[in-house]
Design a protein around this motif. Structure first.
Motif, PDB file in Angstrom:
ATOM      1  N   ILE A  13       1.187  -1.388   0.499  1.00 20.98           N
ATOM      2  CA  ILE A  13       0.113  -0.460  -0.148  1.00 20.98           C
ATOM      3  C   ILE A  13       0.759   0.803  -0.430  1.00 20.98           C
ATOM      4  O   ILE A  13       1.869   1.579   1.341  1.00 20.98           O
ATOM      5  N   PRO A  14       1.331   2.064  -1.002  1.00 17.32           N
ATOM      6  CA  PRO A  14       1.478   3.314  -0.928  1.00 17.32           C
ATOM      7  C   PRO A  14       1.905   3.997   0.528  1.00 17.32           C
ATOM      8  O   PRO A  14       0.143   3.963   0.542  1.00 17.32           O
ATOM      9  N   GLY A  15       2.551   4.834   0.982  1.00 15.92           N
ATOM     10  CA  GLY A  15       2.633   5.863   1.690  1.00 15.92           C
ATOM     11  C   GLY A  15       2.991   4.930   2.948  1.00 15.92           C
ATOM     12  O   GLY A  15       2.852   5.867   4.050  1.00 15.92           O
ATOM     13  N   VAL A  16       2.598   3.809   3.533  1.00 10.81           N
ATOM     14  CA  VAL A  16       2.074   3.109   4.655  1.00 10.81           C
ATOM     15  C   VAL A  16       4.019   2.678   5.372  1.00 10.81           C
ATOM     16  O   VAL A  16       3.906   3.653   6.514  1.00 10.81           O
ATOM     17  N   GLY A  17       5.155   2.137   4.767  1.00  9.41           N
ATOM     18  CA  GLY A  17       5.998   1.775   5.026  1.00  9.41           C
ATOM     19  C   GLY A  17       6.277   1.495   6.578  1.00  9.41           C
ATOM     20  O   GLY A  17       4.916   0.883   7.383  1.00  9.41           O
ATOM     21  N   SER A  18       7.360   0.391   7.132  1.00 10.70           N
ATOM     22  CA  SER A  18       6.992  -0.487   8.690  1.00 10.70           C
ATOM     23  C   SER A  18       7.170   0.129   9.392  1.00 10.70           C
ATOM     24  O   SER A  18       6.333  -0.384  10.156  1.00 10.70           O
ATOM     25  N   ALA A  19       7.358   1.831   9.347  1.00  8.03           N
ATOM     26  CA  ALA A  19       7.575   2.486  10.573  1.00  8.03           C
ATOM     27  C   ALA A  19       6.308   2.560  11.107  1.00  8.03           C
ATOM     28  O   ALA A  19       5.339   1.729  12.322  1.00  8.03           O
ATOM     29  N   ARG A  20       5.096   3.312  10.159  1.00  8.47           N
ATOM     30  CA  ARG A  20       3.474   3.099  10.028  1.00  8.47           C
ATOM     31  C   ARG A  20       2.761   1.875  10.582  1.00  8.47           C
ATOM     32  O   ARG A  20       2.156   1.499  11.152  1.00  8.47           O
ATOM     33  N   ILE A  34      -6.460  -4.670  10.492  1.00  8.79           N
ATOM     34  CA  ILE A  34      -6.245  -3.380  10.142  1.00  8.79           C
ATOM     35  C   ILE A  34      -6.940  -2.862   8.565  1.00  8.79           C
ATOM     36  O   ILE A  34      -7.302  -2.227   8.476  1.00  8.79           O
ATOM     37  N   LEU A  35      -6.662  -4.074   7.615  1.00  6.45           N
ATOM     38  CA  LEU A  35      -7.110  -3.775   6.103  1.00  6.45           C
ATOM     39  C   LEU A  35      -8.915  -3.614   6.594  1.00  6.45           C
ATOM     40  O   LEU A  35      -9.171  -3.070   5.939  1.00  6.45           O
ATOM     41  N   GLU A  36      -9.753  -4.236   7.186  1.00  9.40           N
ATOM     42  CA  GLU A  36     -10.816  -4.237   7.328  1.00  9.40           C
ATOM     43  C   GLU A  36     -11.461  -3.010   8.243  1.00  9.40           C
ATOM     44  O   GLU A  36     -12.621  -2.406   8.510  1.00  9.40           O
ATOM     45  N   ALA A  37     -10.429  -2.284   8.890  1.00 17.32           N
ATOM     46  CA  ALA A  37     -11.181  -0.919   9.806  1.00 17.32           C
ATOM     47  C   ALA A  37     -11.571   0.121   8.697  1.00 17.32           C
ATOM     48  O   ALA A  37     -11.555   0.310   7.980  1.00 17.32           O
ATOM     49  N   PRO A  38     -12.715   0.830   9.488  1.00 12.75           N
ATOM     50  CA  PRO A  38     -13.224   2.085   8.989  1.00 12.75           C
ATOM     51  C   PRO A  38     -11.872   3.060   9.290  1.00 12.75           C
ATOM     52  O   PRO A  38     -11.169   2.833   9.401  1.00 12.75           O
ATOM     53  N   ILE A  39     -11.956   3.644   7.833  1.00 14.43           N
ATOM     54  CA  ILE A  39     -11.069   5.317   7.424  1.00 14.43           C
ATOM     55  C   ILE A  39     -11.271   5.845   7.936  1.00 14.43           C
ATOM     56  O   ILE A  39     -10.623   5.926   8.323  1.00 14.43           O
ATOM     57  N   GLU A  40     -12.527   6.346   9.329  1.00 14.72           N
ATOM     58  CA  GLU A  40     -12.755   7.436  10.496  1.00 14.72           C
ATOM     59  C   GLU A  40     -11.702   6.658  11.001  1.00 14.72           C
ATOM     60  O   GLU A  40     -10.800   7.892  11.496  1.00 14.72           O
ATOM     61  N   THR A  41     -11.876   5.204  11.817  1.00 16.16           N
ATOM     62  CA  THR A  41     -10.868   5.096  12.576  1.00 16.16           C
ATOM     63  C   THR A  41      -9.075   4.973  11.734  1.00 16.16           C
ATOM     64  O   THR A  41      -8.458   5.839  13.060  1.00 16.16           O
ATOM     65  N   LEU A  42      -8.854   5.082  10.867  1.00 16.79           N
ATOM     66  CA  LEU A  42      -7.766   5.312  10.433  1.00 16.79           C
ATOM     67  C   LEU A  42      -7.300   6.528  11.131  1.00 16.79           C
ATOM     68  O   LEU A  42      -6.113   6.593  10.836  1.00 16.79           O
ATOM     69  N   ARG A  43      -8.275   7.751  10.215  1.00 21.64           N
ATOM     70  CA  ARG A  43      -7.410   9.053   9.985  1.00 21.64           C
ATOM     71  C   ARG A  43      -7.287   9.130  11.670  1.00 21.64           C
ATOM     72  O   ARG A  43      -6.535  10.295  12.069  1.00 21.64           O
ATOM     73  N   GLY A  49      -3.284  10.064   9.033  1.00 25.01           N
ATOM     74  CA  GLY A  49      -3.910  10.863   8.250  1.00 25.01           C
ATOM     75  C   GLY A  49      -4.796  10.321   6.482  1.00 25.01           C
ATOM     76  O   GLY A  49      -4.799   8.993   6.489  1.00 25.01           O
ATOM     77  N   PRO A  50      -4.956  11.812   6.732  1.00 25.38           N
ATOM     78  CA  PRO A  50      -6.603  11.078   5.743  1.00 25.38           C
ATOM     79  C   PRO A  50      -5.651  10.033   3.906  1.00 25.38           C
ATOM     80  O   PRO A  50      -6.096   9.052   3.464  1.00 25.38           O
ATOM     81  N   GLU A  51      -4.940  10.573   3.533  1.00 28.26           N
ATOM     82  CA  GLU A  51      -4.558   9.771   2.283  1.00 28.26           C
ATOM     83  C   GLU A  51      -3.991   8.707   2.298  1.00 28.26           C
ATOM     84  O   GLU A  51      -4.705   7.731   1.588  1.00 28.26           O
ATOM     85  N   ILE A  52      -3.139   8.010   3.702  1.00 25.90           N
ATOM     86  CA  ILE A  52      -2.822   7.222   3.854  1.00 25.90           C
ATOM     87  C   ILE A  52      -3.867   6.088   4.770  1.00 25.90           C
ATOM     88  O   ILE A  52      -3.928   4.625   3.567  1.00 25.90           O
ATOM     89  N   ALA A  53      -4.792   6.603   5.082  1.00 26.50           N
ATOM     90  CA  ALA A  53      -5.750   5.823   5.475  1.00 26.50           C
ATOM     91  C   ALA A  53      -7.274   5.561   4.954  1.00 26.50           C
ATOM     92  O   ALA A  53      -6.998   4.390   4.048  1.00 26.50           O
ATOM     93  N   ARG A  54      -6.955   6.306   3.649  1.00 30.06           N
ATOM     94  CA  ARG A  54      -7.637   6.606   2.388  1.00 30.06           C
ATOM     95  C   ARG A  54      -7.412   5.031   1.545  1.00 30.06           C
ATOM     96  O   ARG A  54      -8.083   4.190   0.527  1.00 30.06           O
ATOM     97  N   ASN A  55      -5.808   5.228   1.302  1.00 28.92           N
ATOM     98  CA  ASN A  55      -5.334   3.908   0.087  1.00 28.92           C
ATOM     99  C   ASN A  55      -5.304   2.519   1.142  1.00 28.92           C
ATOM    100  O   ASN A  55      -5.768   1.713   0.930  1.00 28.92           O
ATOM    101  N   ILE A  56      -5.379   2.786   2.209  1.00 32.18           N
ATOM    102  CA  ILE A  56      -5.343   1.540   2.969  1.00 32.18           C
ATOM    103  C   ILE A  56      -6.855   0.697   2.883  1.00 32.18           C
ATOM    104  O   ILE A  56      -7.349  -0.552   2.827  1.00 32.18           O
ATOM    105  N   ALA A  57      -8.002   1.565   3.525  1.00 31.80           N
ATOM    106  CA  ALA A  57      -9.346   1.582   3.467  1.00 31.80           C
ATOM    107  C   ALA A  57      -9.528   1.040   1.761  1.00 31.80           C
ATOM    108  O   ALA A  57     -10.892   0.236   1.734  1.00 31.80           O
ATOM    109  N   SER A  58      -9.101   1.647   1.151  1.00 30.59           N
ATOM    110  CA  SER A  58      -9.564   0.956  -0.313  1.00 30.59           C
ATOM    111  C   SER A  58      -8.451   0.616  -1.021  1.00 30.59           C
ATOM    112  O   SER A  58      -8.286   0.262  -2.432  1.00 30.59           O
ATOM    113  N   TRP A  59      -7.777  -0.712  -0.427  1.00 27.46           N
ATOM    114  CA  TRP A  59      -6.722  -1.538  -1.262  1.00 27.46           C
ATOM    115  C   TRP A  59      -6.926  -2.061  -2.293  1.00 27.46           C
ATOM    116  O   TRP A  59      -6.465  -2.688  -2.886  1.00 27.46           O
ATOM    117  N   ARG A  60      -8.229  -3.035  -2.376  1.00 28.46           N
ATOM    118  CA  ARG A  60      -8.557  -3.676  -3.389  1.00 28.46           C
ATOM    119  C   ARG A  60      -8.621  -2.518  -5.026  1.00 28.46           C
ATOM    120  O   ARG A  60      -8.411  -3.954  -5.779  1.00 28.46           O
TER     121      ARG A  60
END
Length: 376
Positions: A13-20, A34-43, A49-60
């Protein structure tokens, strides 16, 4: 989706990285959640941040898992996650440990317990190359694994020295396994795997080499070795950063001094002034680390090559005493015409035909930089 496949997805997933990723695992406990978490929780998680949260939530729509799995299987690569028992012990507790490692070949417990990370300049001098190859050879002969980054220059000589001693070496690269870089070291990568070592990366199979990848690769090199050896580093270089990173993580950093007028040793000398340990040879490292020679060899003689590439056919012939002397000198690191002439006391016009015969016989290979390398 299996736990390993989940880790592969998270790693891509773009922007995530090992530390995150490690921070997310602290919050959610397991990768599947993590992959099933709601975007609001991830943010709401610090550093996401919003961009990485969006990438995780829409990973498919971001990650093509099927294509990645096909690349892994077709290449015969191995995938190890931080949850697997055989994940390298030396990396497991690093604050930025990679969640996924792709590899050809294998690593062993000794590669975490008794190893030296060798780093230095890509534009190494003959002196630096000789030092790296000789010290790596002597360490490997003592049963110590060599960890490096497959780059040209000092990295290459570190790997070559270990192979000269039929020892263990691990190459950590800054690209996917389908894009081994640099291309000049593709044959070296083959030989590392064939002799029981490994080519390792955290990057997906088809990730091309990019400048930003190599500083991230270097953190794995510095974390994996029990200590780090720095040979020829300019004052502004990735090698010096890698060595300082190892020091910050509480590991010994050994330094080979160079010519005080050489820009390629300026960073090395600065590190010595800041507390780096000056060494003269492999024995200095062995003594400082308190290592004793293992009673039995750790080499894996039954390891099969994972690369299907044509092996060069070598002509078997009796060597003259002059040819044997040249091979011995090259094995010791005197691998240019100039330093071979000096080491052997031969003029270039006498040395050149000997080198030509050794090339024809399949004993040595020249590279574009004017260096000769052993094939045996």
């Amino acid at each position: 989706m299996t736990p390993n496949e989940t880790c592969i997805v998270l790693n891509m997933i773009p922007g995530v990285g090992s530390a995150r990723l490690l921070k997310l695992l602290d919050v959610f406990g397991c990768p599947e959640v993590i992959l099933e978490a709601p975007i609001e929780t991830l943010r709401q998680i610090h550093g996401i941040g919003p961009e990485i949260a969006r990438n995780i939530a829409s990973w498919r729509s971001v990650v093509n898992l099927d294509k990645e799995l096909e690349s892994i299987y077709s290449a015969g690569a191995n995938v190890t996650t931080i949850f697997d028992d055989n994940y390298p012990a030396a990396l497991r507790n690093a604050p930025d440990a990679p969640i996924v490692l792709y590899s050809y070949g294998q690593w062993l417990p000794v590669d975490s317990e008794r190893s030296i990370s060798i780093v230095g300049s890509r534009m190494a001098s003959s002196y630096g190359r000789i030092c790296a190859r000789t010290i790596a050879h002597d360490l490997a002969e003592y049963g110590i694994s060599i960890i490096s980054g497959l780059a040209l220059g000092i990295d290459t000589m570190g790997h070559e020295g270990a192979l000269d001693a039929r020892g263990r070496t691990i190459a950590v690269i800054g690209s996917g396994l389908n894009h081994i870089f640099p291309m000049e070291n593709l044959d070296l990568a083959h030989r590392i795997v064939d002799m029981g070592g490994a080519i390792v990366t955290e990057y997906p199979m088809n990730q091309p080499p990019k400048p930003k990848n190599f500083p991230r690769r270097n953190r794995i090199v510095s974390s994996w070795g029990s200590a780090t050896l720095l040979i020829e580093a300019p004052i502004k270089s990735g090698s010096l950063i890698t060595a300082r990173m190892a020091n910050d993580r509480g590991k010994n950093v050994f330094c080979v001094p160079g010519n005080i007028t050489s820009a390629t040793s300026e960073g090395t000398h600065a590190l010595i002034r800041d507390g780096g340990i000056l060494i003269r040879n492999a024995q200095d490292i062995i003594d400082d680390m308190g290592w004793t020679q293992p009673p039995t060899s750790e080499k894996n003689e039954e390891n099969l090559p994972l690369f299907n590439y044509p092996k060069p056919t070598r002509t078997k012939s009796l060597l003259s005493s002059d040819e044997q002397n040249v091979l011995t000198a090259i094995r010791r690191g005197y691998n240019t015409i100039d330093n071979l002439c000096t080491a052997l006391g031969l003029p270039a016009y006498e040395l050149t035909p000997i080198l030509a015969k050794l090339q024809i016989g399949g004993h040595i290979t020249p590279d574009p930089g004017g260096f000769f390398f052993m094939n045996d």
